[in-house]
Write a protein that holds these residues in place. Structure first.
Motif: not given
Lengths: 331, 331
Positions: B77-80, B289-292
């Motif tokens: 999540l942070l990364d995205g 997750l990344r998109d979110i």
DNA sequence: CTGTTAGCGCTTTCAT
DNA sequence: ATGAAAGCGCTAACAG
């Protein structure tokens, strides 16, 4: 935005008094303090930490540079660092580089511009010279999991050499004499250190390991065992410099009917969560990431606050063997 | 510390000119600009972003609250989020809560005090009422992977109900009719949603699943299959609400000689890295997750900068089945 | 195009 | 114990 002036007006006192009531409540009269408190809650006032930092010339924040957030390696380091930094009353500001040298430079600048009082650096792309420059320019910076002899006491790191040695001793003690090592890309200093420690230790004991360089990826490990088994079928034990490669190797073996550890023993490095779910469960070498992060945070804090005696902060950490089921005793 | 005044003196111009030479170079004479540039490099001047923010009343930073750093869930999540936020010229400031309600409140205050222009909130411990208060007080905040009907368009989240439904459809389509579900702690709303979607879908198709509540942990999954198999030996397929529990269940089966998927099929949720190394490889449900994270970052940025039309930002995300080898077709 | 002036929100002498 | 005033490093009118 409600400011200190608003609170002062509401409480019928001066800004200075509000400021004192917040920072040093004991030096202000109980009654006025109550007045101020009331005004604060009524207005739901929140001090502007940015302005406060400007006036104080202190941001109470420690910057940290990492490659990425979505990796347990960095996650654990961050976790350890943040906990330690928070316990000391500071804040942590993390910036990721996306594994690009330019990203490392940007992160460094950004953290300095945002007035971090010290910064913890984890950089892989930059060369020693440039890093040494940074360390030189900013005495309040510490290197994490990287080592520069010239700045020895500002480096917090795992002893990778001994980590490699540990793997060698373990395999040797289990009776292995035909041993191989699958390394990561040799541009990483951790790879060079792990390799050196492993090879030295084995040579000392009279065995010369077969070495093959790979890429730290699952597929790389998969390919590596296959190559290895063709070239040196007598091998009984392999050291993989990370667990991902070991995971790939286990899969390759399963597909080929080679039984781990009966036919071939394997030891990894890192102890990622996957390690304990592999079949067989992977024997590996664990580094105390959380402790390393915490030590880096503490040292940075010490430098930031001008503590001179930092001898109680550990600089070099040792890895440990986590024995599971992927290495078998041979006689 | 070298300030703008130092640069101005050195270049023989006023502070204002230096300021302009930095922020709007085109508006200042080429010659003076060069003079300023020279002074800047000579003195190795770095603008103080903190002071700049104060003067501008804009910090250009977006805060984000997460439970912890050492988890791939939050890491992704942070990364995205960071990638998206950085691309928009802002900085991300992350704060972890250590899964404590108090930690969530502290993080919230801290981020506001540090003048974040918007904040992305991922909170599990706080109840809906308190969270609603926050959202109400701060119109520039967005909820990540949690849903509050009253603030629908400030919620970025996975549709867990449909995620659960997906698992149900998959098992049903593979011919399973005796089905069980192992849930996480029911205090989590994700658990309630996944459960509802799963159960509804199955009931629609005329099958009533056996449900057992567990804890999202490996050991919990291990225990759960055992209990399940004793009570309902006719079961052929199980849905685990996360992969960790499925991993524990696979281990329990192996120890008991139950073959997955031949004797028992399993589907997980999350697609953690471990999933693809299990034996058999775990069929599971993946959330983007990344998109979110990226969407949450974008929405926060839009709110921060006063963009009114945010209809192009996706609010609800769909999970997808990652088919591997742990579910077998039955007839 | 450039300099002067007045803040941003807070802390901190220095008086009172 | 409290207030007035100056200043942290920078930006932003407003003049010229």
């Amino acid at each position: 935005m409600v400011t200190m002036a608003d609170v002062a007006r509401r409480a019928g006192v001066s800004k200075a008094t509000v400021s004192r009531a917040i920072s040093q409540p004991e030096i202000v009269d109980a009654e006025t303090r109550a007045l101020v408190q009331a005004a604060i809650t009524q207005l739901d006032y929140r001090p502007n930490e940015i302005a406060r930092g400007l006036a104080n010339r202190s941001s109470k924040t420690i910057g940290i540079i990492i490659n990425r957030f979505d990796s347990l390696y960095y996650g654990s380091l961050l976790d350890g660092a943040e906990k330690a930094i928070a316990a000391l009353g500071f804040k942590m500001l993390a910036e990721s580089t996306r594994e690009r040298a330019e990203g490392e430079r940007e992160a460094w600048s950004s953290l300095l511009e945002r007035q971090c009082e010290a910064v913890v650096v984890h950089c892989d792309s930059l060369d020693d010279a440039e890093l040494a420059n940074w360390m030189h320019e900013r005495p309040k910076s510490v290197l994490m999991n990287r080592y520069l002899a010239a700045f020895e006491d500002r480096c917090i790191h795992l002893d990778n050499r001994r980590g490699g040695a540990l793997a060698a001793k373990f395999l040797h003690a289990k009776g292995h004499r035909n041993i191989a090592m699958v390394t990561g890309p040799s541009k990483f200093y951790v790879v060079r250190d792990r390799s050196a420690g492993f090879t030295e230790t084995l040579l000392d004991r009279g065995v010369t390991p077969t070495v093959i360089e790979s890429d730290f990826l699952v597929q790389g490990g998969y390919d590596a065992v296959i190559t290895l088994l063709e070239k040196e079928p007598s091998i009984t034990g392999i050291f993989f410099q990370n667990d991902e490669m070991a995971a790939g190797a286990i899969e390759a073996c399963r597909e080929r009917g080679i039984i781990v550890p009966d036919d071939l023993s394997m030891i990894g490095f890192d102890d990622i969560p996957v390690a304990q779910h592999l079949m067989p469960k992977l024997t590996t070498i664990r580094q105390p990431l959380r402790d390393i992060g915490a030590a880096a945070g503490c040292l940075a804090h010490a430098l930031a606050t001008g503590v001179t005696d930092t001898s109680d902060i550990q600089r070099v950490f040792e890895a440990e063997v986590v024995e599971r089921a992927s290495v078998m005793e041979v006689k």
